[in-house]
Design an enzyme around this catalytic site. Structure first.
Site, PDB file in Angstrom:
ATOM      1  N   TYR A 211       0.852  -1.201   0.000  1.00 13.96           N
ATOM      2  CA  TYR A 211       0.000   0.000   0.000  1.00 13.96           C
ATOM      3  C   TYR A 211       0.881   1.241   0.000  1.00 13.96           C
ATOM      4  O   TYR A 211       1.851   1.330   0.766  1.00 13.96           O
ATOM      5  CB  TYR A 211      -0.948  -0.014   1.216  1.00 13.96           C
ATOM      6  CG  TYR A 211      -1.941  -1.155   1.110  1.00 13.96           C
ATOM      7  CD1 TYR A 211      -3.083  -1.026   0.339  1.00 13.96           C
ATOM      8  CD2 TYR A 211      -1.674  -2.392   1.698  1.00 13.96           C
ATOM      9  CE1 TYR A 211      -3.961  -2.095   0.161  1.00 13.96           C
ATOM     10  CE2 TYR A 211      -2.547  -3.465   1.530  1.00 13.96           C
ATOM     11  CZ  TYR A 211      -3.690  -3.302   0.754  1.00 13.96           C
ATOM     12  OH  TYR A 211      -4.539  -4.366   0.573  1.00 13.96           O
ATOM     13  N   SER A 212       0.537   2.191  -0.851  1.00 18.09           N
ATOM     14  CA  SER A 212       1.299   3.437  -0.926  1.00 18.09           C
ATOM     15  C   SER A 212       1.080   4.245   0.345  1.00 18.09           C
ATOM     16  O   SER A 212      -0.037   4.290   0.869  1.00 18.09           O
ATOM     17  CB  SER A 212       0.832   4.284  -2.108  1.00 18.09           C
ATOM     18  OG  SER A 212       0.972   3.570  -3.301  1.00 18.09           O
ATOM     19  N   CYS A 381      -0.067   7.068 -10.992  1.00 18.38           N
ATOM     20  CA  CYS A 381      -0.378   5.998 -10.038  1.00 18.38           C
ATOM     21  C   CYS A 381      -1.872   5.698 -10.049  1.00 18.38           C
ATOM     22  O   CYS A 381      -2.694   6.609 -10.111  1.00 18.38           O
ATOM     23  CB  CYS A 381       0.056   6.405  -8.627  1.00 18.38           C
ATOM     24  SG  CYS A 381      -0.060   5.062  -7.430  1.00 18.38           S
ATOM     25  N   GLU A 421       3.375   3.790 -11.346  1.00 17.15           N
ATOM     26  CA  GLU A 421       3.058   2.757 -10.347  1.00 17.15           C
ATOM     27  C   GLU A 421       1.584   2.424 -10.492  1.00 17.15           C
ATOM     28  O   GLU A 421       0.723   3.149  -9.994  1.00 17.15           O
ATOM     29  CB  GLU A 421       3.356   3.269  -8.941  1.00 17.15           C
ATOM     30  CG  GLU A 421       3.307   2.160  -7.916  1.00 17.15           C
ATOM     31  CD  GLU A 421       4.089   2.526  -6.677  1.00 17.15           C
ATOM     32  OE1 GLU A 421       5.307   2.266  -6.635  1.00 17.15           O
ATOM     33  OE2 GLU A 421       3.480   3.096  -5.762  1.00 17.15           O
ATOM     34  N   TYR A 423      -1.500  -0.757 -10.568  1.00 17.93           N
ATOM     35  CA  TYR A 423      -1.773  -2.090 -10.035  1.00 17.93           C
ATOM     36  C   TYR A 423      -3.204  -2.494 -10.299  1.00 17.93           C
ATOM     37  O   TYR A 423      -3.999  -1.675 -10.711  1.00 17.93           O
ATOM     38  CB  TYR A 423      -1.473  -2.137  -8.535  1.00 17.93           C
ATOM     39  CG  TYR A 423      -1.963  -0.942  -7.742  1.00 17.93           C
ATOM     40  CD1 TYR A 423      -3.248  -0.893  -7.234  1.00 17.93           C
ATOM     41  CD2 TYR A 423      -1.126   0.163  -7.511  1.00 17.93           C
ATOM     42  CE1 TYR A 423      -3.684   0.202  -6.498  1.00 17.93           C
ATOM     43  CE2 TYR A 423      -1.557   1.262  -6.777  1.00 17.93           C
ATOM     44  CZ  TYR A 423      -2.841   1.274  -6.273  1.00 17.93           C
ATOM     45  OH  TYR A 423      -3.277   2.361  -5.552  1.00 17.93           O
TER      46      TYR A 423
HETATM   47  C1  FAD Z   1       2.923  -0.619  -5.497  1.00 16.70           C
HETATM   48  C2  FAD Z   1       1.503  -0.886  -5.083  1.00 16.70           C
HETATM   49  C3  FAD Z   1       0.828   0.071  -4.354  1.00 16.70           C
HETATM   50  C4  FAD Z   1      -0.502  -0.147  -3.993  1.00 16.70           C
HETATM   51  N1  FAD Z   1      -1.133   0.814  -3.291  1.00 16.70           N
HETATM   52  C5  FAD Z   1      -2.418   0.644  -2.946  1.00 16.70           C
HETATM   53  C6  FAD Z   1      -3.112   1.661  -2.216  1.00 16.70           C
HETATM   54  O1  FAD Z   1      -2.543   2.733  -1.902  1.00 16.70           O
HETATM   55  N2  FAD Z   1      -4.400   1.421  -1.887  1.00 16.70           N
HETATM   56  C7  FAD Z   1      -5.064   0.254  -2.245  1.00 16.70           C
HETATM   57  O2  FAD Z   1      -6.245   0.102  -1.884  1.00 16.70           O
HETATM   58  N3  FAD Z   1      -4.423  -0.720  -2.933  1.00 16.70           N
HETATM   59  C8  FAD Z   1      -3.120  -0.560  -3.271  1.00 16.70           C
HETATM   60  N4  FAD Z   1      -2.471  -1.551  -3.955  1.00 16.70           N
HETATM   61  C9  FAD Z   1      -3.204  -2.815  -4.223  1.00 16.70           C
HETATM   62  C10 FAD Z   1      -3.062  -3.725  -2.975  1.00 16.70           C
HETATM   63  O3  FAD Z   1      -1.714  -4.133  -2.825  1.00 16.70           O
HETATM   64  C11 FAD Z   1      -3.895  -5.003  -3.084  1.00 16.70           C
HETATM   65  O4  FAD Z   1      -3.594  -5.648  -4.274  1.00 16.70           O
HETATM   66  C12 FAD Z   1      -5.391  -4.739  -3.025  1.00 16.70           C
HETATM   67  O5  FAD Z   1      -5.732  -4.101  -1.804  1.00 16.70           O
HETATM   68  C13 FAD Z   1      -6.154  -6.071  -3.113  1.00 16.70           C
HETATM   69  O6  FAD Z   1      -5.691  -6.909  -2.114  1.00 16.70           O
HETATM   70  P1  FAD Z   1      -6.686  -7.916  -1.393  1.00 16.70           P
HETATM   71  O7  FAD Z   1      -5.863  -8.784  -0.496  1.00 16.70           O
HETATM   72  O8  FAD Z   1      -7.811  -7.173  -0.766  1.00 16.70           O
HETATM   73  O9  FAD Z   1      -7.272  -8.739  -2.592  1.00 16.70           O
HETATM   74  P2  FAD Z   1      -6.824 -10.225  -2.985  1.00 16.70           P
HETATM   75  O10 FAD Z   1      -7.388 -11.166  -1.986  1.00 16.70           O
HETATM   76  O11 FAD Z   1      -5.348 -10.230  -3.198  1.00 16.70           O
HETATM   77  O12 FAD Z   1      -7.497 -10.364  -4.388  1.00 16.70           O
HETATM   78  C14 FAD Z   1      -8.854 -10.728  -4.544  1.00 16.70           C
HETATM   79  C15 FAD Z   1      -9.231 -10.615  -5.978  1.00 16.70           C
HETATM   80  O13 FAD Z   1      -9.370  -9.256  -6.343  1.00 16.70           O
HETATM   81  C16 FAD Z   1      -8.523  -8.920  -7.425  1.00 16.70           C
HETATM   82  N5  FAD Z   1      -7.910  -7.615  -7.120  1.00 16.70           N
HETATM   83  C17 FAD Z   1      -6.726  -7.413  -6.545  1.00 16.70           C
HETATM   84  N6  FAD Z   1      -6.506  -6.093  -6.383  1.00 16.70           N
HETATM   85  C18 FAD Z   1      -7.563  -5.453  -6.861  1.00 16.70           C
HETATM   86  C19 FAD Z   1      -7.898  -4.083  -6.980  1.00 16.70           C
HETATM   87  N7  FAD Z   1      -7.090  -3.099  -6.535  1.00 16.70           N
HETATM   88  N8  FAD Z   1      -9.074  -3.794  -7.536  1.00 16.70           N
HETATM   89  C20 FAD Z   1      -9.904  -4.779  -7.962  1.00 16.70           C
HETATM   90  N9  FAD Z   1      -9.622  -6.089  -7.871  1.00 16.70           N
HETATM   91  C21 FAD Z   1      -8.467  -6.427  -7.332  1.00 16.70           C
HETATM   92  C22 FAD Z   1      -7.486 -10.008  -7.487  1.00 16.70           C
HETATM   93  O14 FAD Z   1      -7.082 -10.200  -8.823  1.00 16.70           O
HETATM   94  C23 FAD Z   1      -8.213 -11.200  -6.951  1.00 16.70           C
HETATM   95  O15 FAD Z   1      -8.950 -11.816  -7.981  1.00 16.70           O
HETATM   96  C24 FAD Z   1      -1.151  -1.352  -4.348  1.00 16.70           C
HETATM   97  C25 FAD Z   1      -0.458  -2.311  -5.074  1.00 16.70           C
HETATM   98  C26 FAD Z   1       0.845  -2.086  -5.446  1.00 16.70           C
HETATM   99  C27 FAD Z   1       1.549  -3.127  -6.237  1.00 16.70           C
END
Ligand code: FAD
Ligand code: SF4
Ligand code: SF4
Length: 423
Positions: A211-212, A381, A421, A423
């Site tokens: 998370y950023s 981003c 950045e 995602y």
């Molecule tokens: C560099 C970086 C910075 C990030 N910063 C932020 C941030 O500031 N705030 C934030 O909320 N997230 C951010 N993310 C995304 C975060 O890391 C997670 O991927 C996101 O919160 C989903 O994680 P989860 O465990 O809830 O879902 P998971 O259990 O990992 O995934 C459940 C399902 O949802 C899908 N999915 C994953 N991410 C998303 C998404 N964002 N939108 C829709 N579907 C998704 C997956 O493909 C999977 O099928 C960032 C990612 C990266 C790589």
């Protein structure tokens, strides 16, 4: 070792599943599509990897930088890599000898990554090719990887508030974490890793999510050892099917006083410039606003101190509707001579769809001046789907102003002036 002619020996490129935070950076950096992933592991295809090293500097954790001497015939397959919980050890001299490798192995020198040509109308436009891996020259020193999955630190929740309208599917939270006496130094643009409690469907501990950081370097509350994050609750996957995201739901439901396992910090290139009169152009959607909030707030605090001569601050912020924009209210209160804000809404009733790239094209005259100026830094981003369109819009702005993207694009990358950045 000199391998007999019939024994091909490779230095197999592997990703350490214990350290990897599944951020996807390597996959988008690889110019030959050698990196892929499933729901658990990121892996490298030994038949495709050219050892060009393009993926190594951008990896925030160093998980990508693993190499094993292997007879090609018994190289670790993709199927095997997907099952790993940890990296296998190097083959011993005896094991190599048993595989027919009898003398010193000559390791091929890595070949430098080649930037794809700029958009020509024939080649697909590759936005990731212009992503800088170096920070701006005047960025402050970033501390990274102070805590890893094997030695996480603990933070305490000191605040959790919604920053979008209640009762809608785009529930987004502003979460504040305090590290107490544990050092956790951060800079704007860096990110944090959260280890959700529990195990996945294979009974293995959940991997970290990134998370950023949404607060400036001296804390969400200035002078305190705390950070803030902007978390969107994931309730559907990228294809719109219902899911319950593990980490985002865990974080959005935390209460004040709860403890969270944290790793990081991560990121040493998506950092803001610190020199006077440096300009910052921020382009974001949704929670991509988190690092932009951090940078804006740091510049606001500097301005309030009266001791910093800042350059221009320009923000392009996209969402489906204005209700979905995190931090909409506070943004509207910032002085116009401090930040030039451009909103783009794609789903407002009775209004044409507008995306951030449309707003970028509308502001072409101002952006062309900034693209030409070596003191301008560009940050993108948010949703992965916007990245290509945004960089293509910058490309078009440059070309239409008579600037050559063939020069500007690579210069933005080489000088740490374009950071992506998504995602
Ligand atoms: C560099 C970086 C910075 C990030 N910063 C932020 C941030 O500031 N705030 C934030 O909320 N997230 C951010 N993310 C995304 C975060 O890391 C997670 O991927 C996101 O919160 C989903 O994680 P989860 O465990 O809830 O879902 P998971 O259990 O990992 O995934 C459940 C399902 O949802 C899908 N999915 C994953 N991410 C998303 C998404 N964002 N939108 C829709 N579907 C998704 C997956 O493909 C999977 O099928 C960032 C990612 C990266 C790589
Ligand atoms: S942590 Fe490194 S190896 Fe893992 S997905 Fe990110 S860039 Fe790739
Ligand atoms: S070394 Fe080069 S070819 Fe190999 S995985 Fe990394 S970016 Fe791709």
């Amino acid at each position: 070792m000199n391998a007999p002619a019939e024994i091909a020996v490779i230095k197999q490129h592997l990703i350490d599943p214990e350290i990897c935070i599944r951020c996807n950076t390597c996959e988008v950096s690889c110019p030959v599509g050698a990196i892929t992933h499933d729901s658990r592991n990121y892996v490298v295809d030994p038949d495709k990897c050219k050892q060009c090293m393009a993926c190594v500097p951008p990896c925030p954790t160093g998980a990508i930088d693993n190499w094993r001497t292997m007879p090609k015939a018994i190289a670790h397959s993709l199927a095997a890599q997907f099952e790993w919980d940890e990296l296998p050890p190097e083959l011993s001299t005896d094991e190599l000898a048993a595989a027919g490798v009898t003398a010193d192995v000559e390791i091929a020198e890595p070949t430098p990554a080649v930037l794809p040509a700029a958009a020509s109308g024939e080649e697909p436009f590759d936005s990731a090719a212009f992503n800088a891996t170096l920070p701006p020259w005047s960025a402050a020193h970033a501390y990274t990887n102070l805590y890893g999955p094997k030695n996480p630190t603990t933070a305490t929740v000191v605040g959790n508030v919604r920053v979008t309208q209640v009762g809608r599917e785009y529930d987004t939270h502003h979460l504040m974490l305090d590290f107490g006496a544990m050092p956790y130094p951060v800079l704007e643009g860096q990110s944090i890793g959260i280890l959700p409690p529990g195990v996945d469907d294979k009974g293995r501990p959940h991997h970290a999510r990134q998370y950023s950081i949404a607060s400036p370097r001296n804390g969400e509350r200035p002078g305190y050892n705390n950070v803030s994050l902007t978390i969107k609750r994931v309730l559907e996957d990228h294809q719109g099917r219902p899911v319950r995201g593990v980490a985002s739901n865990y974080l959005c439901d935390l209460k004040v006083g709860d403890k969270v396992q944290v790793i990081g910090p991560f990121g040493a290139s998506f950092l803001m410039p610190n020199h006077p009169r440096s300009h910052i152009v921020m382009i974001c959607t949704g929670t991509g606003s988190a690092p932009m909030r951090a940078m804006t707030e740091w510049r606001r605090r500097l301005r309030a101190s009266g001791k910093f001569e800042a350059g221009k601050l320009m923000l392009f912020f996209g969402a489906r509707t204005k209700e979905e924009l995190p931090y909409f209210g506070p943004l509207m209160n910032l002085p116009k001579d401090f930040i030039d804000i451009n909103f783009a809404y794609s789903r407002t009733a009775d209004q044409p769809k507008r995306y951030v790239q449309d707003r970028i094209r509308e502001r072409a005259a101002d952006l062309a001046v900034l693209l030409k100026d070596p003191n301008s830094y560009f940050y993108v981003c948010g949703l992965k789907s916007m990245e290509e369109g945004v960089v293509l819009a910058l490309h078009d702005v440059a070309q239409q102003a008579g600037l050559s993207w063939d020069k500007i694009g690579p210069a933005l990358k080489a000088e740490g002036r374009l950071h992506l950045e998504t995602y």
